[in-house]
Design a protein around this motif. Structure first.
Motif, PDB file in Angstrom:
ATOM      1  N   ILE A   1       0.907  -1.267   0.023  1.00  0.00           N
ATOM      2  CA  ILE A   1      -0.069  -0.071  -0.050  1.00  0.00           C
ATOM      3  C   ILE A   1       0.880   1.282  -0.137  1.00  0.00           C
ATOM      4  O   ILE A   1       0.742   2.271  -0.780  1.00  0.00           O
ATOM      5  CB  ILE A   1      -0.924  -0.221   1.115  1.00  0.00           C
ATOM      6  CG1 ILE A   1      -1.761  -1.123   1.125  1.00  0.00           C
ATOM      7  CG2 ILE A   1      -1.657   1.332   1.369  1.00  0.00           C
ATOM      8  CD1 ILE A   1      -2.931  -1.452   2.298  1.00  0.00           C
TER       9      ILE A   1
ATOM     10  N   TYR B   1      -6.301   4.938  -1.736  1.00  0.00           N
ATOM     11  CA  TYR B   1      -5.554   3.821  -2.190  1.00  0.00           C
ATOM     12  C   TYR B   1      -5.347   2.611  -1.044  1.00  0.00           C
ATOM     13  O   TYR B   1      -4.442   1.968  -1.102  1.00  0.00           O
ATOM     14  CB  TYR B   1      -3.768   4.507  -2.540  1.00  0.00           C
ATOM     15  CG  TYR B   1      -4.120   5.394  -3.275  1.00  0.00           C
ATOM     16  CD1 TYR B   1      -4.001   5.052  -4.687  1.00  0.00           C
ATOM     17  CD2 TYR B   1      -4.229   6.898  -2.882  1.00  0.00           C
ATOM     18  CE1 TYR B   1      -4.052   6.060  -5.492  1.00  0.00           C
ATOM     19  CE2 TYR B   1      -4.253   7.793  -4.061  1.00  0.00           C
ATOM     20  CZ  TYR B   1      -4.305   7.457  -5.148  1.00  0.00           C
ATOM     21  OH  TYR B   1      -4.479   8.641  -6.220  1.00  0.00           O
ATOM     22  N   ILE B   2      -6.074   2.718  -0.236  1.00  0.00           N
ATOM     23  CA  ILE B   2      -6.301   1.462   0.507  1.00  0.00           C
ATOM     24  C   ILE B   2      -7.292   0.780   0.451  1.00  0.00           C
ATOM     25  O   ILE B   2      -8.368   1.114  -0.258  1.00  0.00           O
ATOM     26  CB  ILE B   2      -6.634   2.161   2.098  1.00  0.00           C
ATOM     27  CG1 ILE B   2      -7.618   2.910   2.369  1.00  0.00           C
ATOM     28  CG2 ILE B   2      -4.998   2.696   2.478  1.00  0.00           C
ATOM     29  CD1 ILE B   2      -8.021   3.152   3.812  1.00  0.00           C
TER      30      ILE B   2
END
Length: 137
Positions: free
Chosen positions: A16, A88-89
């Motif tokens: 991540i 973006y998680i």
């Protein structure tokens, strides 16, 4: 490497982190997930360049602000930029982001981004955030 459990799925915090580094223009970002000693929490310490943040502010407006007001505006903008990490998680996480320190000497703002499994709940997320903020440099 740090792994975090989201529901019954294991995610790699380093993976991540790399994605965030590729997509978002922070001065720096550091994975401090291991420091939480929790298997359901992602934590990133984010560094923002003050000069880059100022580019997002109206030059005329900046002239009318006191030093304290300008710092408040920059901290708020850093909060907004840090919250972009949410994109973006993985699904299933609830987040908290906060800009906590204006470092005049380094010309940067420090922020923290925390994500926990939704099952943890909002009250527990606040407790985790308070503990993390007390422990940061």
């Amino acid at each position: 490497m740090s792994y975090v459990m989201v529901g019954n799925k294991m995610i790699d915090s380093e993976e991540i982190l790399q994605n965030i580094k590729e997509q978002l223009p922070f001065k720096g970002i550091k994975d401090i997930t291991k420091g939480a000693k929790r298997d359901d929490t992602l934590i990133f310490q984010v560094y923002h360049d003050v000069g880059s943040l100022k580019e997002f502010l109206d030059v005329e407006e900046m002239r009318d602000l006191s030093e304290e007001e300008l710092i408040d505006e920059l901290m708020e903008l850093a909060d907004e930029k840090t919250s972009e990490i949410e994109d973006y998680i993985p699904e299933g996480l609830m987040t908290f982001s906060y800009s906590y320190y204006y470092d005049e000497a380094e010309n940067r703002i420090k922020s923290v981004f925390i994500a926990v499994d939704q099952e943890v709940g909002e009250l527990r997320l606040r407790d985790i955030a308070e503990r993390v903020l007390r422990s940061l440099d």
